[in-house]
Scaffold this motif. Sequence first.
Motif, PDB file in Angstrom:
ATOM      1  N   SER A   1     -23.162   1.844 -76.660  1.00 47.16           N
ATOM      2  CA  SER A   1     -24.240   2.195 -77.660  1.00 47.16           C
ATOM      3  C   SER A   1     -24.885   3.485 -76.560  1.00 47.16           C
ATOM      4  CB  SER A   1     -25.395   1.575 -78.053  1.00 47.16           C
ATOM      5  OG  SER A   1     -26.094   1.175 -77.045  1.00 47.16           O
ATOM      6  N   LEU A   2     -24.680   3.293 -75.237  1.00 49.52           N
ATOM      7  CA  LEU A   2     -25.370   4.449 -74.488  1.00 49.52           C
ATOM      8  C   LEU A   2     -24.601   5.411 -74.027  1.00 49.52           C
ATOM      9  CD1 LEU A   2     -27.313   2.063 -71.876  1.00 49.52           C
ATOM     10  CD2 LEU A   2     -28.249   3.113 -74.070  1.00 49.52           C
ATOM     11  N   LEU A   3     -23.199   5.249 -74.384  1.00 48.60           N
ATOM     12  CA  LEU A   3     -22.288   6.446 -74.064  1.00 48.60           C
ATOM     13  C   LEU A   3     -22.821   7.915 -74.673  1.00 48.60           C
ATOM     14  CD1 LEU A   3     -18.316   5.280 -74.410  1.00 48.60           C
ATOM     15  CD2 LEU A   3     -19.649   6.052 -72.386  1.00 48.60           C
ATOM     16  N   GLY A   4     -22.990   7.949 -75.864  1.00 50.73           N
ATOM     17  CA  GLY A   4     -23.452   9.295 -76.430  1.00 50.73           C
ATOM     18  C   GLY A   4     -24.633   9.611 -75.969  1.00 50.73           C
ATOM     19  N   ILE A   5     -25.460   8.757 -75.759  1.00 50.83           N
ATOM     20  CA  ILE A   5     -26.879   9.272 -75.281  1.00 50.83           C
ATOM     21  C   ILE A   5     -26.619   9.758 -73.872  1.00 50.83           C
ATOM     22  CG2 ILE A   5     -29.005   8.194 -74.134  1.00 50.83           C
ATOM     23  CD1 ILE A   5     -29.160   6.082 -76.504  1.00 50.83           C
ATOM     24  N   GLN A   6     -25.781   9.228 -73.191  1.00 49.10           N
ATOM     25  CA  GLN A   6     -25.699   9.754 -71.769  1.00 49.10           C
ATOM     26  C   GLN A   6     -24.978  11.234 -71.817  1.00 49.10           C
ATOM     27  OE1 GLN A   6     -24.738   6.534 -68.633  1.00 49.10           O
ATOM     28  NE2 GLN A   6     -23.940   5.774 -70.507  1.00 49.10           N
ATOM     29  N   ARG A   7     -23.952  11.275 -72.736  1.00 48.09           N
ATOM     30  CA  ARG A   7     -22.825  12.550 -72.923  1.00 48.09           C
ATOM     31  C   ARG A   7     -23.704  13.618 -73.468  1.00 48.09           C
ATOM     32  NH1 ARG A   7     -17.709   9.175 -74.695  1.00 48.09           N
ATOM     33  NH2 ARG A   7     -16.881   8.626 -72.441  1.00 48.09           N
ATOM     34  N   ALA A   8     -24.732  13.225 -74.084  1.00 53.89           N
ATOM     35  CA  ALA A   8     -25.646  14.246 -74.681  1.00 53.89           C
ATOM     36  C   ALA A   8     -26.390  15.260 -73.777  1.00 53.89           C
ATOM     37  CB  ALA A   8     -26.499  13.758 -75.797  1.00 53.89           C
ATOM     38  N   HIS A   9     -26.438  14.589 -72.563  1.00 53.79           N
ATOM     39  CA  HIS A   9     -27.199  15.342 -71.601  1.00 53.79           C
ATOM     40  C   HIS A   9     -26.128  16.480 -70.800  1.00 53.79           C
ATOM     41  CE1 HIS A   9     -30.894  13.322 -71.430  1.00 53.79           C
ATOM     42  NE2 HIS A   9     -30.388  12.191 -71.945  1.00 53.79           N
ATOM     43  N   LYS A  10     -24.876  16.456 -71.337  1.00 53.01           N
ATOM     44  CA  LYS A  10     -23.956  17.173 -70.601  1.00 53.01           C
ATOM     45  C   LYS A  10     -24.110  18.898 -70.758  1.00 53.01           C
ATOM     46  CE  LYS A  10     -18.994  17.701 -70.403  1.00 53.01           C
ATOM     47  NZ  LYS A  10     -17.762  16.893 -70.572  1.00 53.01           N
ATOM     48  N   ARG A  11     -24.528  19.127 -71.880  1.00 55.25           N
ATOM     49  CA  ARG A  11     -24.570  20.550 -72.468  1.00 55.25           C
ATOM     50  C   ARG A  11     -24.834  21.519 -71.505  1.00 55.25           C
ATOM     51  NH1 ARG A  11     -28.437  22.058 -75.917  1.00 55.25           N
ATOM     52  NH2 ARG A  11     -29.423  20.207 -75.542  1.00 55.25           N
ATOM     53  N   ARG A  12     -25.977  21.320 -70.734  1.00 60.99           N
ATOM     54  CA  ARG A  12     -26.404  22.415 -69.765  1.00 60.99           C
ATOM     55  C   ARG A  12     -25.681  22.016 -68.202  1.00 60.99           C
ATOM     56  NH1 ARG A  12     -31.841  22.411 -69.021  1.00 60.99           N
ATOM     57  NH2 ARG A  12     -32.011  20.532 -69.814  1.00 60.99           N
ATOM     58  N   GLY A  13     -24.874  21.323 -68.166  1.00 61.76           N
ATOM     59  CA  GLY A  13     -24.376  20.767 -66.920  1.00 61.76           C
ATOM     60  C   GLY A  13     -25.228  19.863 -66.463  1.00 61.76           C
ATOM     61  N   LEU A  14     -24.938  19.176 -65.560  1.00 61.65           N
ATOM     62  CA  LEU A  14     -25.869  18.156 -64.678  1.00 61.65           C
ATOM     63  C   LEU A  14     -25.437  17.480 -63.655  1.00 61.65           C
ATOM     64  CD1 LEU A  14     -24.225  15.325 -65.623  1.00 61.65           C
ATOM     65  CD2 LEU A  14     -25.696  15.231 -67.597  1.00 61.65           C
ATOM     66  N   VAL A  15     -26.286  16.701 -62.900  1.00 63.85           N
ATOM     67  CA  VAL A  15     -25.973  15.925 -61.788  1.00 63.85           C
ATOM     68  C   VAL A  15     -26.435  14.409 -62.311  1.00 63.85           C
ATOM     69  CG1 VAL A  15     -26.426  15.281 -59.409  1.00 63.85           C
ATOM     70  CG2 VAL A  15     -26.602  17.747 -60.120  1.00 63.85           C
ATOM     71  N   ALA A  16     -25.385  13.743 -62.357  1.00 60.42           N
ATOM     72  CA  ALA A  16     -25.530  12.339 -62.880  1.00 60.42           C
ATOM     73  C   ALA A  16     -25.238  11.225 -62.211  1.00 60.42           C
ATOM     74  CB  ALA A  16     -24.918  12.224 -64.359  1.00 60.42           C
ATOM     75  N   GLU A  17     -26.305  10.321 -62.091  1.00 63.55           N
ATOM     76  CA  GLU A  17     -25.856   9.258 -60.987  1.00 63.55           C
ATOM     77  C   GLU A  17     -25.834   7.775 -61.876  1.00 63.55           C
ATOM     78  OE1 GLU A  17     -27.871   6.823 -59.640  1.00 63.55           O
ATOM     79  OE2 GLU A  17     -29.889   7.508 -59.588  1.00 63.55           O
ATOM     80  N   GLY A  18     -24.829   7.122 -61.338  1.00 63.94           N
ATOM     81  CA  GLY A  18     -24.875   5.629 -61.912  1.00 63.94           C
ATOM     82  C   GLY A  18     -23.805   4.812 -61.290  1.00 63.94           C
ATOM     83  N   ARG A  19     -23.044   3.921 -62.255  1.00 65.85           N
ATOM     84  CA  ARG A  19     -22.058   3.343 -61.662  1.00 65.85           C
ATOM     85  C   ARG A  19     -20.854   3.402 -62.321  1.00 65.85           C
ATOM     86  NH1 ARG A  19     -26.304   1.944 -60.292  1.00 65.85           N
ATOM     87  NH2 ARG A  19     -27.047  -0.038 -59.552  1.00 65.85           N
ATOM     88  N   ASP A  20     -20.500   4.252 -63.383  1.00 60.31           N
ATOM     89  CA  ASP A  20     -19.438   4.475 -64.016  1.00 60.31           C
ATOM     90  C   ASP A  20     -19.399   5.786 -64.354  1.00 60.31           C
ATOM     91  OD1 ASP A  20     -21.500   4.200 -65.895  1.00 60.31           O
ATOM     92  OD2 ASP A  20     -19.989   3.185 -67.593  1.00 60.31           O
ATOM     93  N   MET A  21     -20.240   6.866 -64.144  1.00 60.09           N
ATOM     94  CA  MET A  21     -19.985   8.239 -64.296  1.00 60.09           C
ATOM     95  C   MET A  21     -18.709   8.901 -64.464  1.00 60.09           C
ATOM     96  SD  MET A  21     -23.350   8.774 -65.146  1.00 60.09           S
ATOM     97  CE  MET A  21     -23.007   7.098 -65.835  1.00 60.09           C
ATOM     98  N   GLY A  22     -17.998   8.445 -63.113  1.00 57.60           N
ATOM     99  CA  GLY A  22     -16.733   9.211 -62.680  1.00 57.60           C
ATOM    100  C   GLY A  22     -15.417   8.546 -63.419  1.00 57.60           C
ATOM    101  N   THR A  23     -15.665   7.055 -63.718  1.00 57.76           N
ATOM    102  CA  THR A  23     -14.820   6.176 -64.475  1.00 57.76           C
ATOM    103  C   THR A  23     -14.696   6.391 -65.974  1.00 57.76           C
ATOM    104  OG1 THR A  23     -16.117   4.572 -64.024  1.00 57.76           O
ATOM    105  CG2 THR A  23     -14.343   4.805 -62.512  1.00 57.76           C
ATOM    106  N   VAL A  24     -15.832   6.267 -66.368  1.00 56.13           N
ATOM    107  CA  VAL A  24     -16.211   6.102 -67.985  1.00 56.13           C
ATOM    108  C   VAL A  24     -16.738   7.201 -68.824  1.00 56.13           C
ATOM    109  CG1 VAL A  24     -16.892   4.662 -69.710  1.00 56.13           C
ATOM    110  CG2 VAL A  24     -15.852   3.741 -67.594  1.00 56.13           C
ATOM    111  N   VAL A  25     -17.944   7.453 -68.114  1.00 51.60           N
ATOM    112  CA  VAL A  25     -18.821   8.539 -68.959  1.00 51.60           C
ATOM    113  C   VAL A  25     -18.531   9.787 -68.770  1.00 51.60           C
ATOM    114  CG1 VAL A  25     -21.303   9.100 -69.524  1.00 51.60           C
ATOM    115  CG2 VAL A  25     -20.739   6.631 -68.939  1.00 51.60           C
ATOM    116  N   PHE A  26     -18.217  10.373 -67.541  1.00 50.76           N
ATOM    117  CA  PHE A  26     -17.673  11.703 -67.400  1.00 50.76           C
ATOM    118  C   PHE A  26     -16.498  12.102 -66.811  1.00 50.76           C
ATOM    119  CE2 PHE A  26     -22.503  11.821 -67.412  1.00 50.76           C
ATOM    120  CZ  PHE A  26     -22.667  12.571 -68.762  1.00 50.76           C
TER     121      PHE A  26
END
Length: 236
Positions: A121-146
């Motif tokens: 349920s959080l995948l879409g919420i996180q990916r919606a932030h990508k439009r303007r580029g971003l620096v994202a931090e977490g646990r699965d940013m590089g493996t799953v979300v982005f």
Amino acid sequence: MRGLDTTPGKAARSSENPPVIVIDGPAGAGKSTVAREVARRMGLPFLDTGAIYRAITHVMLSKDIPPSDSPELRAALAEFTVSFRDGRVFAGGGDVTEVIRTPEIDRNVSPYSALPAVRESLLGIQRAHKRRGLVAEGRDMGTVVFPDADVKIFLTASPGERAARRHAERLAGGGESDYDNILRQVKARDEMDTNRAAAPLKPAEDAVTLDSTGLSFDAVVSLVMEQVARVLTPAR
Ligand code: DC
């Protein structure tokens, strides 16, 4: 720094294709402060995905919904929204900036974040932030979300160092703190985050691992910025 990518970079990002930089790693490795500073230097939005998992934990606890898949949990997920404004976090109709940093949330966040229903349920919420580029931090940013992020950093540090940092933060914030207790919690959370079936904490295959044990904040930021420059500077 292990696994440093020394090949010439991909093309520089244009405004239609702004950079996505992700920093994953265990609790207390300094991801938030480093990612925030990298975002400031790059003029990019910063996304703290741990805050989203913490906000959802707060909402579930306040509705008395336990960490297991249930119709109640799914209904709460369907109506969950989170937003970030002026460095503050809003969820469930209120400002949750302080409450999501309490020991109660620290203790409860791993079981909720291990649930596939929560993560999906959080995948879409996180990916919606990508439009303007971003620096994202977490646990699965590089493996799953982005998975197609331009720069992937896995930032880690020894458990002792991570516990010492958190201990110092708590004391500096005027709270009570017990180092041994924090070290136990850091290890327990690592264990749960690393061994869960859904999106476990692990470096993406194409991530650069950076161990910040014994390094200053400035040194870590410089290493990350070097990697960003290496990847985003066009090859000549
Ligand atoms: O980074 P943090 O301590 O604020 O994260 C809180 C918890 O949220 C952490 O124990 C694991 C979970 N989390 C996650 O599962 N996936 C993310 N991308 C970010 C955090």
